[in-house]
Design a protein around this motif. Structure first.
Motif, PDB file in Angstrom:
ATOM      1  N   GLU A  42     -72.052-116.212-146.357  1.00  0.00           N
ATOM      2  CA  GLU A  42     -72.908-115.068-146.656  1.00  0.00           C
ATOM      3  C   GLU A  42     -74.351-115.272-146.192  1.00  0.00           C
ATOM      4  OE1 GLU A  42     -73.865-112.004-150.319  1.00  0.00           O
ATOM      5  OE2 GLU A  42     -72.434-113.624-150.618  1.00  0.00           O
ATOM      6  N   LYS A  43     -74.824-116.516-146.141  1.00  0.00           N
ATOM      7  CA  LYS A  43     -76.200-116.774-145.714  1.00  0.00           C
ATOM      8  C   LYS A  43     -76.428-116.396-144.248  1.00  0.00           C
ATOM      9  CE  LYS A  43     -75.451-121.595-144.509  1.00  0.00           C
ATOM     10  NZ  LYS A  43     -75.588-122.965-144.895  1.00  0.00           N
ATOM     11  N   LEU A  44     -75.362-116.172-143.484  1.00  0.00           N
ATOM     12  CA  LEU A  44     -75.474-115.808-142.071  1.00  0.00           C
ATOM     13  C   LEU A  44     -75.534-114.296-141.843  1.00  0.00           C
ATOM     14  CD1 LEU A  44     -72.857-118.317-140.611  1.00  0.00           C
ATOM     15  CD2 LEU A  44     -75.351-118.580-140.729  1.00  0.00           C
ATOM     16  N   PHE A  45     -75.421-113.505-142.897  1.00  0.00           N
ATOM     17  CA  PHE A  45     -75.259-112.066-142.717  1.00  0.00           C
ATOM     18  C   PHE A  45     -76.485-111.351-142.144  1.00  0.00           C
ATOM     19  CE2 PHE A  45     -71.168-112.600-144.118  1.00  0.00           C
ATOM     20  CZ  PHE A  45     -70.477-111.406-144.203  1.00  0.00           C
ATOM     21  N   ASP A  46     -77.694-111.823-142.404  1.00  0.00           N
ATOM     22  CA  ASP A  46     -78.853-111.185-141.764  1.00  0.00           C
ATOM     23  C   ASP A  46     -78.820-111.417-140.257  1.00  0.00           C
ATOM     24  OD1 ASP A  46     -80.100-109.984-144.011  1.00  0.00           O
ATOM     25  OD2 ASP A  46     -80.896-111.946-144.607  1.00  0.00           O
ATOM     26  N   ALA A  47     -78.455-112.638-139.834  1.00  0.00           N
ATOM     27  CA  ALA A  47     -78.334-112.924-138.398  1.00  0.00           C
ATOM     28  C   ALA A  47     -77.181-112.129-137.787  1.00  0.00           C
ATOM     29  CB  ALA A  47     -78.128-114.418-138.162  1.00  0.00           C
ATOM     30  N   ILE A  48     -76.084-112.001-138.517  1.00  0.00           N
ATOM     31  CA  ILE A  48     -74.946-111.204-138.047  1.00  0.00           C
ATOM     32  C   ILE A  48     -75.375-109.751-137.874  1.00  0.00           C
ATOM     33  CG2 ILE A  48     -72.696-110.267-138.738  1.00  0.00           C
ATOM     34  CD1 ILE A  48     -72.210-113.099-140.048  1.00  0.00           C
ATOM     35  N   THR A  49     -76.133-109.239-138.840  1.00  0.00           N
ATOM     36  CA  THR A  49     -76.637-107.868-138.757  1.00  0.00           C
ATOM     37  C   THR A  49     -77.553-107.704-137.547  1.00  0.00           C
ATOM     38  OG1 THR A  49     -76.458-107.567-141.145  1.00  0.00           O
ATOM     39  CG2 THR A  49     -77.966-106.098-139.972  1.00  0.00           C
ATOM     40  N   GLY A  50     -78.415-108.681-137.301  1.00  0.00           N
ATOM     41  CA  GLY A  50     -79.318-108.618-136.158  1.00  0.00           C
ATOM     42  C   GLY A  50     -78.593-108.593-134.830  1.00  0.00           C
TER      43      GLY A  50
END
Length: 151
Positions: A42-50
């Motif tokens: 879940e900690k990767l989701f901002d990068a995934i969104t980007g």
């Protein structure tokens, strides 16, 4: 195709603390039936969104297709032909990456002949900071996602 959209679905999931492996397998099976499925922390989701948010990233590619078509027009092609060639070429390149599993850099190197047409174009893109600009767009979108999720 009036009234329809083309969607190639992708899903990235992270299981919550109370979810079981079986829950994850069921979700992966359901979403995997309509598109490509990945699991990530879940900690990767901002990068995934980007990188892959359904509005941001396609917009970057729309800009690239438009710019390629404009280049074709500047080189003398009719607009409709230039746009068709640019969009079909982007589709073909994306398909090549997904279907072969090859690293994009290898695919690029395979077609960039010494002193040839392709390497001349790549050189111009690199002089303009093409890769860095795309990377910066993803980083800016990830940063904004993080800001919005904290508000």
């Amino acid at each position: 195709m009036e009234g329809s959209l083309i969607c190639l679905h992708l899903v990235v999931m992270s299981l919550g603390g109370s979810a079981t492996k079986e829950d994850g397998d069921l979700i992966a099976k359901l979403f995997g039936s309509v598109g490509k499925m990945w699991r990530a922390d879940e900690k990767l989701f901002d990068a995934i969104t980007g990188l892959s948010y359904m509005a941001s990233f396609p917009s970057y590619i729309y800009l690239a297709i438009e710019a390629l078509a404009d280049g074709g027009v500047a080189a003398g092609l009719p607009r409709e032909l230039a746009l068709g060639l640019a969009s079909q070429t982007v589709l073909g390149a994306a398909s090549m990456v997904t279907k072969t599993g090859e690293h994009p850099g290898k695919l690029k190197d395979d077609v960039a002949s010494p002193g040839g047409i392709t390497i001349a174009g790549i050189h111009e893109l690199e002089k303009g900071g093409f890769r860095g600009t795309l990377m910066n767009a993803v980083i800016a979108a990830a940063k904004r996602s993080r800001e919005l999720s904290q508000s």
